[in-house]
Write a protein that holds these residues in place. Structure first.
Motif, mmCIF file in Angstrom:
data_model
loop_
_atom_site.group_PDB
_atom_site.id
_atom_site.type_symbol
_atom_site.label_atom_id
_atom_site.label_comp_id
_atom_site.label_asym_id
_atom_site.label_seq_id
_atom_site.Cartn_x
_atom_site.Cartn_y
_atom_site.Cartn_z
ATOM 1 N N GLU A 1 37.104 41.859 44.257
ATOM 2 C CA GLU A 1 36.377 42.569 43.216
ATOM 3 C C GLU A 1 35.357 43.537 43.826
ATOM 4 O OE1 GLU A 1 34.555 40.092 40.308
ATOM 5 O OE2 GLU A 1 36.459 39.488 39.414
ATOM 6 N N TYR A 2 35.238 44.722 43.200
ATOM 7 C CA TYR A 2 34.302 45.724 43.649
ATOM 8 C C TYR A 2 33.523 46.230 42.432
ATOM 9 C CZ TYR A 2 37.627 45.405 47.398
ATOM 10 O OH TYR A 2 38.454 44.909 48.362
ATOM 11 N N LYS B 1 38.247 35.254 50.279
ATOM 12 C CA LYS B 1 38.289 35.687 48.877
ATOM 13 C C LYS B 1 37.463 34.746 48.012
ATOM 14 C CE LYS B 1 42.778 38.021 49.099
ATOM 15 N NZ LYS B 1 42.978 37.905 50.544
ATOM 16 N N GLY B 2 36.615 35.320 47.171
ATOM 17 C CA GLY B 2 35.795 34.529 46.260
ATOM 18 C C GLY B 2 34.522 33.981 46.868
ATOM 19 N N MET B 3 34.252 34.258 48.131
ATOM 20 C CA MET B 3 33.044 33.753 48.778
ATOM 21 C C MET B 3 31.877 34.713 48.544
ATOM 22 S SD MET B 3 34.616 32.299 52.363
ATOM 23 C CE MET B 3 32.999 32.204 53.107
ATOM 24 N N HIS B 4 30.726 34.148 48.179
ATOM 25 C CA HIS B 4 29.549 34.974 47.911
ATOM 26 C C HIS B 4 28.308 34.310 48.507
ATOM 27 C CE1 HIS B 4 31.076 37.990 44.938
ATOM 28 N NE2 HIS B 4 32.068 37.106 44.889
ATOM 29 N N ARG B 5 27.559 35.073 49.290
ATOM 30 C CA ARG B 5 26.262 34.610 49.766
ATOM 31 C C ARG B 5 25.227 34.916 48.690
ATOM 32 N NH1 ARG B 5 22.793 36.539 55.164
ATOM 33 N NH2 ARG B 5 20.784 35.783 54.381
ATOM 34 N N VAL B 6 24.358 33.951 48.410
ATOM 35 C CA VAL B 6 23.303 34.132 47.411
ATOM 36 C C VAL B 6 21.969 33.794 48.073
ATOM 37 C CG1 VAL B 6 22.497 33.552 45.099
ATOM 38 C CG2 VAL B 6 24.933 33.406 45.627
ATOM 39 N N LEU C 1 28.154 33.483 40.890
ATOM 40 C CA LEU C 1 29.075 32.412 40.530
ATOM 41 C C LEU C 1 30.190 32.932 39.621
ATOM 42 C CD1 LEU C 1 29.861 29.401 40.514
ATOM 43 C CD2 LEU C 1 28.301 29.106 38.568
ATOM 44 N N ALA C 2 29.825 33.746 38.634
ATOM 45 C CA ALA C 2 30.831 34.284 37.721
ATOM 46 C C ALA C 2 31.844 35.148 38.466
ATOM 47 C CB ALA C 2 30.146 35.096 36.618
ATOM 48 N N ALA C 3 31.358 35.990 39.378
ATOM 49 C CA ALA C 3 32.273 36.830 40.152
ATOM 50 C C ALA C 3 33.163 35.991 41.057
ATOM 51 C CB ALA C 3 31.474 37.830 40.984
ATOM 52 N N ALA C 4 32.591 34.969 41.686
ATOM 53 C CA ALA C 4 33.372 34.100 42.568
ATOM 54 C C ALA C 4 34.475 33.390 41.795
ATOM 55 C CB ALA C 4 32.449 33.080 43.241
ATOM 56 N N LYS C 5 34.151 32.928 40.592
ATOM 57 C CA LYS C 5 35.153 32.236 39.785
ATOM 58 C C LYS C 5 36.292 33.183 39.378
ATOM 59 C CE LYS C 5 32.623 28.339 37.778
ATOM 60 N NZ LYS C 5 33.732 27.373 38.000
ATOM 61 N N ARG C 6 35.967 34.411 39.002
ATOM 62 C CA ARG C 6 37.011 35.364 38.634
ATOM 63 C C ARG C 6 37.931 35.651 39.819
ATOM 64 N NH1 ARG C 6 32.713 38.067 36.003
ATOM 65 N NH2 ARG C 6 32.552 39.514 37.750
ATOM 66 N N ASP D 1 42.720 28.900 40.684
ATOM 67 C CA ASP D 1 41.817 27.745 40.671
ATOM 68 C C ASP D 1 40.401 28.285 40.872
ATOM 69 O OD1 ASP D 1 40.309 25.457 41.176
ATOM 70 O OD2 ASP D 1 41.825 24.524 42.462
ATOM 71 N N ASP D 2 39.525 28.083 39.876
ATOM 72 C CA ASP D 2 38.178 28.661 39.981
ATOM 73 C C ASP D 2 37.096 27.631 40.298
ATOM 74 O OD1 ASP D 2 37.898 27.276 37.625
ATOM 75 O OD2 ASP D 2 37.192 28.990 36.445
ATOM 76 N N ARG D 3 37.492 26.474 40.837
ATOM 77 C CA ARG D 3 36.490 25.470 41.214
ATOM 78 C C ARG D 3 35.740 25.913 42.476
ATOM 79 N NH1 ARG D 3 39.927 20.275 41.892
ATOM 80 N NH2 ARG D 3 41.358 21.879 42.680
#
Length: 665
Positions: A631-632, A166-171, A181-186, A194-196
């Motif tokens: 999130e979708y 959850k919250g992991m994003h490949r860029v 980054l914004a989506a990962a933090k949400r 915790d959004d660190r």
């Protein structure tokens, strides 16, 4: 040993812990939310206590309320399972402060590993290899963006807390970093509070191999060998095995020793998992430590012959580890396949729904089913969409894989979309059989694993026809027997028509369109006019949804589940859904607004990115929907102007609800 414990979780893991408690004669208390009233885990425990409303934050994440229940129930200890509060250091400390034993590691150990960035710094100091990246405290977007540039794209944005992908994003490029980054933090804030974030180099074609560790309060630490968890979707594991194929004894010892050292470095107690990323050449890097029992722990149990929940209970009660490292050995091979209510062809989106039919393979020495649901239960939007874990074992990998394929073919679910056919293709893929594993396996073989939907085969259509005809005949016989004139020709179901051939035409519909099948009645069989030709068929109902059939001389048993006009044909591992149509209504389905975008699943609108009247282009993000803490993004399917927005931020939506409508320019 404890007399009574509270299981502070739900579903499959709560059932799993309850079974071991029953075997050890330990009383177990369950907790449940409104959505879980009467759930399987509440019936397997000695008592069950109501927590609160369905959302996790109002029930399973209410630490103080759970402590109140523990005290009221007379429990001596709390087993947190996995997820929810299992890796919450504050909750572990609150248990200790309340005089309750937390069946898990000390709060300090959880805290040390709870922040992935802090854990990596600690492991780096201990000499464990780390993936290049940024693990610092500064969290402003500019610092993180600069760290990504210095690390070099592609990078992985990861929450410092939590797990499960959850919250992991490949860029892959700098222009996409800010939005990711914004989506990962949400997502991290919603899932873990915790959004660190930390930034890591995204390694190409790595394997995900983890080591199960166990430690007691007396300084004893062992590892229980490795599991390969490389086959993942959305950074979440879907199929695991032990031992990992292709791992040499020297690499196994090296990784096992590194995992033991990691546990010793933080004064660990209980069950834990040290996860590594392994490159093709054998170099491995510390990824994270999960300070709890893992979802995939059954494969380790199958290849060691141990009950890891029993070990947890004994260690928490102050006992020494039951075995030392020299006593531990691998035996055979095991797989675990996670059966989810989800839509593999729709980005594996969860697919909540009521399980109208659920039949699992027979359990035995080679097959194990871990589940928290029964037929009739609902997979809720509020929790993980896991239906069951299918675990198989045999003396070697080839034998275990054969058993996995066979067991998957026996697994039947209707009422919710599942990943069963996807799992069958995965288990049958030549590259998987050859052990050619890495975390990109599903993406690389996507076309093989998710081929286009096929039109219903003649066999599927024949089975559906037989099921309808046999049930109609059974109903008519009952009605005739109850009537004043049981011999009236109007009670006949053999297609009788005055001065005409006895026949009946059935109209079906699937994703490929309408299909008409004519059934000609004969004294002891039917002749079915199918797309592929005429087939001789007969059969008998075997009770419930099962039918025994003979199709052109071949005998076969199948299951056909019918609810109103919907039929699901299940046979030899395949599942096909059909709609039975009244001929007068074919082609008269409800009209759908042009440009309408509907919710693919129940969820919450967390962000609106457009307003009525805005011009949009195909592929443009329009709305962000959150379901099951993921999130979708709903994107425009065409160029046009936003004509309608059906919901505002914070609104709950049901599957199929119209979210937005786009009018052509």
């Amino acid at each position: 040993m404890f007399e009574k414990i509270l299981i502070a979780n739900r579903g499959e893991i709560a059932c799993r812990v309850a079974r071991t408690c029953r075997r050890l004669s330990i009383r177990a208390a369950a907790i449940y939310s409104e959505a879980d009233n009467g759930a399987l885990h509440t019936t397997l425990c000695d008592e069950a206590w109501r927590l609160g409303a369905a959302p996790a934050r109002e029930s399973y994440l209410r630490g103080e309320r759970i402590l109140e229940i523990a005290r009221a129930s007379g429990a001596e200890a709390i087993h947190p399972g996995y997820g929810f509060l299992a890796e919450n250091a504050d909750f572990a400390q609150a248990c200790a402060d309340a005089g309750l034993v937390f069946i898990g590691p000390p709060a300090a150990a959880i805290a040390a590993m709870g922040s992935k960035s802090a854990a990596k710094r600690l492991m780096g100091e201990a000499g464990v290899p780390l993936v290049p990246g940024y693990h610092g405290e500064a969290q402003d977007p500019d610092t993180l963006a600069q760290a990504a540039r210095e690390t070099g794209y592609p990078v992985l944005i990861k929450p410092t807390a939590g797990g499960g992908g959850k919250g992991m994003h490949r860029v892959d490029e700098a222009d996409a970093f800010a939005d990711a980054l914004a989506a990962a933090k949400r997502e991290a804030a919603a899932s873990f509070g915790d959004d660190r974030m930390l930034i890591e180099k995204y390694l190409l074609e790595p394997r995900h191999i983890e080591i199960q560790v166990f430690a007691d309060r007396h300084g004893g630490v062992v590892h229980l060998f490795e599991r390969d968890c490389s086959v993942q979707r959305r950074y979440q594991k879907v199929l695991e095995e032990a031992p990992a194929p292709g791992v040499s004894e020297s690499l196994r010892r090296e990784m096992g020793q590194a995992a033991v050292q990691a546990a010793q470095a933080i004064g660990y107690v209980g069950a834990g998992t040290v996860e590594f990323i392994v490159e093709p050449g054998g170099a491995f890097y510390f990824m994270e430590m999960n300070t709890r029992l893992q979802v995939e722990h059954p494969v380790t149990e199958q290849v060691t012959g141990l009950d890891l929940v029993e070990w947890q209970l004994r260690v928490a009660a102050g006992e020494h580890l039951p075995l030392v490292q020299a006593d531990l050995a691998l035996r055979g091979h095991a797989f675990e396949a996670r059966v989810y209510a989800e839509e593999p062809r729709n980005a594996f989106l969860p697919a909540p729904g009521r399980l109208r039919h659920l039949r699992t393979p027979p359990a035995g020495p080679h097959v194990r089913i871990d589940t928290g649901v029964r037929a009739g239960d609902t997979i809720s939007v509020h929790y993980d969409p896991l239906i069951a874990k299918l675990i198989v074992w045999d003396l070697n990998r080839a034998g275990a894989l054969r058993r996995l394929r066979h067991a998957l073919a026996q697994f039947q679910v209707t009422g919710a979309s599942t990943n069963l056919e996807f799992l069958q293709r995965l288990a049958g893929h030549p590259a998987f059989a050859a052990g050619e594993l890495d975390t990109g396996f599903i993406v690389r073989f996507r076309n093989d694993l998710l081929p286009p939907l096929r039109r219903a085969s003649d066999r599927v259509l024949a089975l559906a026809c037989l099921a309808v005809l046999l049930r109609n005949d059974e109903t008519a016989r009952r009605q005739a027997a109850a009537s004043s004139d049981p011999y009236s020709p109007w009670h006949r179901t053999d297609g009788w028509v005055l001065n005409d051939d006895n026949h009946h035409t059935l109209h079906f519909h699937d994703d490929h369109g309408d299909i008409a099948i004519t059934a000609h009645y004969r004294p002891d069989h039917y002749l079915l006019d199918l797309p592929g030709g005429t087939l001789r068929a007969r059969g008998t109902l075997e009770g419930g949804a099962d039918i025994r059939t003979e199709l052109d001389g071949m005998q076969i048993t199948a299951t056909v589940v019918q609810r109103d006009t919907e039929l699901t044909v299940l046979c030899e591992g395949f599942s096909h859904r059909l709609l039975l149509h009244d001929p007068l209504t074919v082609g008269m389905e409800d009209e759908i607004r042009e440009g309408s975008l509907k919710a693919p699943m129940p969820g919450t609108v967390v962000q609106l990115l457009v307003a009525p009247g805005d011009k949009v282009t195909e592929g443009q993000p329009l709305l962000v929907l959150e379901a099951m803490k993921m999130e979708y993004t709903i994107k425009a399917t065409t160029d046009g102007i936003i004509e309608l927005i059906g919901f505002k931020e914070g609104d709950q939506v049901q599957e199929g609800a119209e979210l937005l409508a786009i009018a052509s320019k």
